[in-house]
Design an enzyme around this catalytic site. Sequence first.
Site, PDB file in Angstrom:
ATOM      1  N   HIS A 108      37.734 -14.015  11.707  1.00 21.02           N
ATOM      2  CA  HIS A 108      38.899 -13.319  11.156  1.00 21.02           C
ATOM      3  C   HIS A 108      38.740 -13.282   9.642  1.00 21.02           C
ATOM      4  O   HIS A 108      38.631 -14.315   9.000  1.00 21.02           O
ATOM      5  CB  HIS A 108      40.195 -14.031  11.528  1.00 21.02           C
ATOM      6  N   CYS A 109      38.715 -12.065   9.086  1.00 18.60           N
ATOM      7  CA  CYS A 109      38.471 -11.891   7.652  1.00 18.60           C
ATOM      8  C   CYS A 109      39.812 -11.816   6.916  1.00 18.60           C
ATOM      9  O   CYS A 109      40.544 -10.828   7.069  1.00 18.60           O
ATOM     10  CB  CYS A 109      37.663 -10.620   7.404  1.00 18.60           C
ATOM     11  N   PRO A 110      40.153 -12.817   6.103  1.00 20.28           N
ATOM     12  CA  PRO A 110      41.436 -12.780   5.388  1.00 20.28           C
ATOM     13  C   PRO A 110      41.478 -11.689   4.332  1.00 20.28           C
ATOM     14  O   PRO A 110      42.558 -11.200   3.992  1.00 20.28           O
ATOM     15  CB  PRO A 110      41.531 -14.181   4.760  1.00 20.28           C
TER      16      PRO A 110
END
Length: 269
Positions: free
Chosen positions: A125-127
């Site tokens: 999951h890429c913030p």
Amino acid sequence: MAPWALLSPGVLVRTGHTVLTWGITLVLFLHDTALRQWEEQGELLLPLTFLLLVLGSLLLYLAVSLMDPGYVNVQPQPQEEAKEEQTAMVPQAVPLRRCRYCLVLPLRARHCRECRRCVRRYDHHCPWMENCVGERNHPLFVAYLALQLVVLLWGLYLAWSGLHFFRPWGLWLRSSGLLCATFLLLSLFSLVAGLLLASHLYLVASNTTTWEFISSHRIAYLRQRPSNPFDRGLTRNLAHFFCGWPSGSWETLWAEGEEEGEEGSSQAV
């Protein structure tokens, strides 16, 4: 749409990225950099190329951050289709995995706590994008990293071309402080983008994901195998990742590797 939806993390992150991208581009144009010199000399090809690359990287960023990364469909299917899907999804040799939200998990899928969905071929999951990187958007994510690195390195060169050092330092800082800060920011972003691109190219070449690489000792379908069961060589790995060829489910690929391992052990005996 409710007004408070405009303050959601996704909207704030994407807006911040867009403002930062065009803000840095504006700084490079306003200062005495090679970009401005080309413009003053009437050489518009390079400035226009740079602007198109910036726009392309921004569009790729928005595409990756807004598209479906490969969410597992949790809607109830007709009984016959459900039986067929489950049969293809979970061969007998493949360890069955379940999720409290998405029922039976396809191989290589994982539930994301931030997105509250299960994602096929989950990578991470890429913030910075406020979205998962999974089966559907991972190729675009790698393309974005490559294009973004080109833009960052070119911007780094342009910022350096405008840093004309002179004394007194106080006067120089007042005239070039913003450009110097831009140079340092571009240096940091270039380092991060370069490391990310290198690591993802390695993962793609070996047909593995960030989650599998870091947590292989905790993943049931990887603990049972001494090596990566999805690795089919550099050429086939790249072809499957970028072009979807050869096609086939991960469960079938895993089962084929299991059969090959059993044949190899029987031959050794």
